[in-house]
Motif scaffolding. Structure first.
Motif, short mmCIF file in Angstrom:
data_model
loop_
_atom_site.label_atom_id
_atom_site.label_comp_id
_atom_site.label_asym_id
_atom_site.label_seq_id
_atom_site.Cartn_x
_atom_site.Cartn_y
_atom_site.Cartn_z
N LYS A 149 0.97 -1.19 0.14
CA LYS A 149 -0.19 -0.05 -0.03
C LYS A 149 0.98 1.31 -0.34
O LYS A 149 2.39 1.34 0.14
N THR A 150 0.62 2.36 -0.23
CA THR A 150 1.32 3.54 0.02
C THR A 150 1.98 4.47 0.84
O THR A 150 2.39 4.91 1.26
N ASP A 151 1.29 3.24 2.49
CA ASP A 151 1.98 3.42 3.58
C ASP A 151 2.82 2.75 3.65
O ASP A 151 3.70 2.18 4.80
N LYS B 101 -7.29 1.48 1.59
CA LYS B 101 -7.38 1.89 2.62
C LYS B 101 -6.80 0.76 3.49
O LYS B 101 -7.63 -0.17 3.35
N ARG B 102 -6.75 1.53 4.77
CA ARG B 102 -6.69 0.28 5.68
C ARG B 102 -7.62 -0.71 6.67
O ARG B 102 -7.44 -1.61 6.57
#
Length: 303
Positions: free
Chosen positions: A31-33, A209-210
């Motif tokens: 993911k982006t994070d 999304k988380r």
């Protein structure tokens, strides 16, 4: 919050899961994070994650289901098992009873056999798993035959009469500490298709999304009702099913201590409670569960 004994309460350790089930690796993305995840709208990815979870946490290395059959959200299913354990503990000095002396009945076990597998691994309970679908029965038995830890704990029985819930499965003289059920909650195939399409849309929309979690998994992108209609919908939906379950439970009140059933729609609870009152039960309770933002519950009653 998930149950405090739920092994999945802190998320998915993807690196460890890949070690336990290498086939999961090709489905993992970042993911982006930087957190590793999978595409939860991809049924193959979800099935691989389930197989990895079962291998890593529950010592079940060989698990598979036929294409088009329900691939369950394991964290939520585990919560149901742990809350039933708490329910049984109330009658055992607040200690969860374990071992083969505790026998559970899984109504509608499906092709995935998820509840009995978790129950065996976590509490050493013995099980009868029942279903009306021939391919589900075949799949459940294949899972047992492929995993030596399950063979002496789970018996699979086919319900030959779709109108019966207990009769034909529960044999004379048998005793069960509890039964559990995840009933088909849609009223029709069309309603189920609409619900699955909506779920697919939401999963793709929020895939990075988380909050995207296994409890939101889709079954397939193209529904195949020939294979899974009994898992998704029945005449009258979950309310009619649970009402029938309550009515039929009276005949087996000396053989099953606690009757339990998931209730997906909170608005059904008042009618269900009224049915329980009419059935002259001795005790009932609604037990709430949560996985992330998803709230679920089950009803429990005894005579």
């Amino acid at each position: 919050m998930p149950h405090n004994r739920n092994l999945h309460k802190n998320g998915y350790p993807m690196a460890q899961l890949v070690e336990s089930y290498p086939r999961l690796k090709k489905f993992i993305k970042n993911k982006t994070d930087g957190v590793q995840t999978i595409q939860f709208s991809d049924p193959d990815a979800v099935k691989a994650l389930n197989a990895a979870l079962l291998a890593h946490y529950y010592q079940i290395p060989n698990w598979d289901i036929p294409t088009g059959y329900l691939c369950p959200p394991i964290p939520g299913r585990a919560d149901y098992i742990h809350h039933i354990a708490d329910l049984l503990a109330e009658g055992h000095g607040n200690e969860v009873p374990t071992g083969k002396a505790v026998r559970g009945l899984d109504i509608g076990t499906g092709a995935n056999l998820i509840y009995p597998m978790i129950g065996v691994s976590e509490y050493d309970w013995q099980w009868v798993a029942a279903d009306i679908d021939a391919l589900s029965i075949k799949s459940a038995r294949a899972i047992i035959d492929s995993n030596s830890s399950l063979t002496s704990y789970i018996e699979v029985r086919k319900q030959s009469n779709p109108s019966n819930i207990f009769s034909g499965v529960v044999q004379p003289g048998e005793h069960y500490a509890f039964c559990m059920c995840n009933p088909p909650f849609h009223k029709s195939a069309a309603e189920a298709a609409k619900g699955s399409a909506r779920k697919n849309y939401n999963l793709n929309k929020h895939s990075n999304k988380r909050g995207s979690s296994l409890s939101q998994n889709t079954i397939t992108r193209q529904l195949n009702f020939a294979g899974q209609s009994n898992e998704l919908w029945c005449d009258g939906g979950e309310l009619k099913f649970i009402q029938s379950m309550i009515k039929q439970s009276a005949e087996f009140k000396t053989q099953i201590e606690w009757f339990t059933c998931l209730v997906s729609k909170k608005e059904h609870l008042n009618k269900i409670k009224l049915n329980l009152k009419k059935a002259s039960i001795a005790d009932s309770k609604v037990i709430n569960m949560s996985q992330g933002q998803k709230i679920s519950r089950f009803i429990a009653w005894r005579f």
